[in-house]
Every structure is written in C-alpha cells, then in structure tokens.
Design an enzyme around this catalytic site. Structure first.
Site, PDB file in Angstrom:
ATOM      1  N   GLN A 150       0.812  -1.213   0.000  1.00  0.00           N
ATOM      2  CA  GLN A 150       0.000   0.000   0.000  1.00  0.00           C
ATOM      3  C   GLN A 150       0.848   1.268   0.000  1.00  0.00           C
ATOM      4  O   GLN A 150       0.313   2.373  -0.012  1.00  0.00           O
ATOM      5  CB  GLN A 150      -0.933   0.005   1.215  1.00  0.00           C
ATOM      6  CG  GLN A 150      -1.937  -1.124   1.206  1.00  0.00           C
ATOM      7  CD  GLN A 150      -2.741  -1.213   2.492  1.00  0.00           C
ATOM      8  OE1 GLN A 150      -2.571  -0.425   3.418  1.00  0.00           O
ATOM      9  NE2 GLN A 150      -3.636  -2.195   2.562  1.00  0.00           N
TER      10      GLN A 150
ATOM     11  N   HIS B  20      -1.062   0.282   5.666  1.00  0.00           N
ATOM     12  CA  HIS B  20      -1.610   1.301   6.559  1.00  0.00           C
ATOM     13  C   HIS B  20      -0.668   2.492   6.774  1.00  0.00           C
ATOM     14  O   HIS B  20      -0.220   2.777   7.881  1.00  0.00           O
ATOM     15  CB  HIS B  20      -1.995   0.683   7.902  1.00  0.00           C
ATOM     16  CG  HIS B  20      -3.152  -0.268   7.804  1.00  0.00           C
ATOM     17  ND1 HIS B  20      -3.864  -0.697   8.890  1.00  0.00           N
ATOM     18  CD2 HIS B  20      -3.739  -0.869   6.722  1.00  0.00           C
ATOM     19  CE1 HIS B  20      -4.834  -1.530   8.491  1.00  0.00           C
ATOM     20  NE2 HIS B  20      -4.761  -1.643   7.172  1.00  0.00           N
TER      21      HIS B  20
ATOM     22  N   TYR C  97      -9.648 -10.147   9.936  1.00  0.00           N
ATOM     23  CA  TYR C  97     -10.000 -10.719   8.638  1.00  0.00           C
ATOM     24  C   TYR C  97     -10.194 -12.230   8.698  1.00  0.00           C
ATOM     25  O   TYR C  97     -10.886 -12.804   7.853  1.00  0.00           O
ATOM     26  CB  TYR C  97      -8.932 -10.352   7.604  1.00  0.00           C
ATOM     27  CG  TYR C  97      -8.887  -8.868   7.323  1.00  0.00           C
ATOM     28  CD1 TYR C  97      -9.957  -8.226   6.700  1.00  0.00           C
ATOM     29  CD2 TYR C  97      -7.794  -8.098   7.690  1.00  0.00           C
ATOM     30  CE1 TYR C  97      -9.930  -6.861   6.443  1.00  0.00           C
ATOM     31  CE2 TYR C  97      -7.755  -6.733   7.440  1.00  0.00           C
ATOM     32  CZ  TYR C  97      -8.826  -6.123   6.820  1.00  0.00           C
ATOM     33  OH  TYR C  97      -8.793  -4.773   6.577  1.00  0.00           O
TER      34      TYR C  97
ATOM     35  N   GLU D 109     -15.351   3.990  10.011  1.00  0.00           N
ATOM     36  CA  GLU D 109     -15.985   4.977  10.880  1.00  0.00           C
ATOM     37  C   GLU D 109     -15.664   6.408  10.498  1.00  0.00           C
ATOM     38  O   GLU D 109     -14.557   6.730  10.081  1.00  0.00           O
ATOM     39  CB  GLU D 109     -15.621   4.721  12.340  1.00  0.00           C
ATOM     40  CG  GLU D 109     -14.147   4.666  12.661  1.00  0.00           C
ATOM     41  CD  GLU D 109     -13.886   4.304  14.120  1.00  0.00           C
ATOM     42  OE1 GLU D 109     -14.218   3.161  14.514  1.00  0.00           O
ATOM     43  OE2 GLU D 109     -13.375   5.149  14.860  1.00  0.00           O
TER      44      GLU D 109
ATOM     45  N   TYR E 289      -9.799   7.893  19.885  1.00  0.00           N
ATOM     46  CA  TYR E 289     -10.859   7.309  19.067  1.00  0.00           C
ATOM     47  C   TYR E 289     -10.915   5.785  19.129  1.00  0.00           C
ATOM     48  O   TYR E 289     -11.641   5.166  18.370  1.00  0.00           O
ATOM     49  CB  TYR E 289     -10.747   7.849  17.635  1.00  0.00           C
ATOM     50  CG  TYR E 289     -11.118   9.315  17.628  1.00  0.00           C
ATOM     51  CD1 TYR E 289     -12.418   9.718  17.427  1.00  0.00           C
ATOM     52  CD2 TYR E 289     -10.167  10.290  17.951  1.00  0.00           C
ATOM     53  CE1 TYR E 289     -12.785  11.047  17.500  1.00  0.00           C
ATOM     54  CE2 TYR E 289     -10.515  11.620  18.032  1.00  0.00           C
ATOM     55  CZ  TYR E 289     -11.833  11.998  17.810  1.00  0.00           C
ATOM     56  OH  TYR E 289     -12.188  13.332  17.917  1.00  0.00           O
TER      57      TYR E 289
END
Length: 380
Positions: free
Chosen positions: A89, A153, A270, A249, A259
């Site tokens: 990513q 990420h 997963y 979210e 949070y």
C-alpha cells in the site's frame, strides 16, 4: 470572470484529451439531479490523489512515485519527487498545495519513506517550477516514528485548516504487533498530527507539554485514515478511517481525543476472530458518528460547496474502494441524515474526490489504467 475562465479551461481539458473508446461517458440518475460522468484523463498508474491548481489544471500522484500535471494532456513525471517505498500500500500518496501557493508555489507530498528499521509515512514539500517540470528545494518536514517492517496502513491525507496549520493522518501499520501503539503517545502510529507548514509544532497542540508524548500528536486511537477534510461550517477536521472486517468509521476530530482503536471497534479480524475483547464502546473514548459494515473502504473526501449541484451544497462526498462507489452523505450539523451511493455500476475503485474550481466533482480511480472522471449536471 475568473470562474468563467476556469470553467472554460476545465471544459477544454475534457474536450481535448484523447481517451480510448472504453473511457467513461455516461449519464446516471440519482436521488437528485441527473449527472453526466466523463473521463478527462487516463493512462495513470494507480493514481492516489489530486489537487487543483489556480488555473483549473491539476496535480495527480501515482502510487509508483510519479507526480504529474494534468491539463489538456498528462505530463511526463515531474522531477524532484522524493524516493518512495512503492510496495504494498506504500508509495507516493497525497498531494496538497500550500494555502499561499500563488505566492510561494509550495507543494506538499505524503509518501512511504524507507529508512532504518523499515518504513513509515513522511511528508515533504518543494517549490513547483514555473514550467511545471520539477520540484526545487525539496525538504522532508515530517517523518512518522517509529519505522517498522510493514507494507500496509500508511494513511495518509494532508489537510490545511483555516489557520494554515497542516493535519497529517497516519495509519497504525496494520500488523497486530504494531497496532497497540495507536494508544501510545510516544509513537506516531495510529495518530493524526498537526504541524506548521515548515514542520515545526504549534504551541497549542494538546500534548506539547507532556514529557512522554510526541508533540505533533493531535488525536490518537486511529486505525488507517485515508479520508479527511475540514468542515466549512465549523472549521473542524472530519475523518473517515478504514475498519478491519467491518467498522469503517466517520469521526469529528477533537484535540487530545482518543478514538479507540484497537480497544474499541465494530469490526473483527480478517480471519473472523475478535479484536481484543470485542469492545464497542468505552468511557473516555470517542464514538464514531457513523459506521459501515460491510465496509465501503473510504479514501478521499470533500464537503461540496459549489453551484453546479445546489441541492448537494454542504453534502459530504467520500470515495469508496471496496464499495466501488462515490458515497454522498447528507450532513445535519454534527450528524449524518442520509446516504446515497453513486457510480456503483461502473465497478471502479474511487481513490480520491475533489471539487473543481468550475463547481464540478472530480474523482480518480485506483486502477492499473487509472482515470480522472468529471461529474457534472446532465444538460439533456
């Protein structure tokens, strides 16, 4: 007059770019107006972000490390972009113009940066040359700590607020051995940070005087934030982060707030196992104002303020990767009162969304042959 010139410029881009027969040119019905969707640029390799220039053209990042200028054509790669770790990513991610770009020509880039220990998200800025071919005086103004061995990420969106401070959203790097650092203030993993444009730390950051905390941190307990924007009504940062299997979210970001990730989540691993103790709420941790299960896989967002779609003014638009949709949310103060999914039938991963100077909506698609799509009212 300036808006007329910009509209003409963007119309010329749409008309003059040579696109293949399979390029998008379709009309769709919505809950509101009929919309026309057309390809204005293609041939991009997994584009990640776009930012509009003052003349209505745009800068577009490709994850493989290229920054391109898109006008009536797609430019050759702009020189001077930092080396990126383009694996998984990672790669070249977001792009943003300085609020004073017309005076200083500063461009900001987020990217996966390799270094001792692995890699992490970094932000660099440089001066875009007048001929649009290179970035000069490039310097890294922020580098996420610690660097770890992961290809997942990275975050990361770059958002300037109304006072000229820069928010950077950061992922917690995904793997179970790292995710607990989202709750630790001596780590940038799983945080949103706030800095000045030169990389220095504002004196009013919430943890600036806390000895065991990194002073850049604005909020914590995040998973992987790839959508963020300033709410024009309140001036406050809103963000949408990827949940695991379930539990995307939408949060309103407040300084110093927690949070919850990975202690609080509506999702599961997963492999189907529970994350932590499976807690969905906990005192002292902020609940999301909206969640999605199944996930939409959010990436890119903007509050629409234009005149092309008057009925949608103030709506929040979010790119959806897994949902292959542009998600339109009706905003009522600090709440969401409605949702509509646009472009689903195209089956394209929507990576970023922006409002053009002409008031149209622009999205980019995360594909091998990625496109820039323009969404306008159907005149027919």
């Amino acid at each position: 007059m300036r808006h007329q010139i910009l509209r003409s410029s963007l119309a010329a881009i749409a008309a003059s770019l040579a696109v293949p027969a399979l390029a998008v040119e379709e009309t769709f019905e919505t809950e509101g107006p009929s919309i026309r969707v057309e390809t204005i640029a293609n041939g991009l390799s997994h584009p990640w972000a776009l930012a509009f220039m003052p003349d209505g053209s745009m800068l577009v990042t490709e994850r493989n490390g290229n920054l391109r200028h898109v006008s009536d054509k797609v430019s050759e790669p702009i020189a001077g972009v930092p080396d990126v770790d383009a694996r998984g990513q990672g790669g070249l991610l977001d792009v943003a113009l300085d609020p004073q770009f017309e005076e200083n020509r500063l461009v900001y880039l987020s990217f996966a940066e390799a270094g001792e220990g692995g890699n992490s998200t970094a932000v660099a800025r440089g001066v875009l040359s007048e001929d649009l071919t290179r970035l000069d005086n490039v310097e890294v103004i922020f580098s996420q700590k610690p660097k770890v061995q992961s290809q997942q990420h990275f975050g990361s969106r770059l958002v300037f607020d109304n006072d000229g401070y820069l928010f950077i959203t950061l992922g917690e790097r995904s793997q179970a051995q790292f995710r607990e650092q989202a709750q630790q203030l001596n780590s940038h993993l799983g945080k949103i940070v706030r800095i000045r444009p030169d990389g220095t730390v504002p004196d009013d950051n919430p943890f600036v005087n806390q000895a065991d905390a990194l002073p850049e941190i604005w909020s914590y307990g995040h998973r992987n934030v790839q959508a963020a924007a300033i709410n024009p009504e309140s001036g406050v940062l809103w963000e949408i982060e990827h949940g695991p299997r379930g539990g995307d979210e939408l949060n309103i970001v407040q300084p110093g707030a927690n949070y919850g990730w990975p202690i609080v989540t509506l999702g599961i691993n997963y492999d189907g196992t529970t994350i932590g103790e499976g807690v969905e709420h906990q005192e002292g941790m902020v609940d999301a104002i909206r969640t999605w299960t199944p996930v939409i896989a959010p990436s890119g967002m903007m509050f629409y303020q234009g005149e092309v779609f008057p009925d949608w003014k103030g709506n929040l638009f979010v790119g959806g990767l897994a949902s292959t949709a542009l998600v339109r949310l009706t905003v009522d103060g600090d709440n969401i009162s409605g949702e509509e999914r646009l472009l689903e039938s195209l089956g394209l991963r929507i990576r970023d969304v922006a409002e053009g100077p002409d008031g149209a909506i622009y999205v980019i698609t995360d594909e091998d042959d990625g496109e820039v799509l323009r969404i306008s009212q159907d005149a027919g």
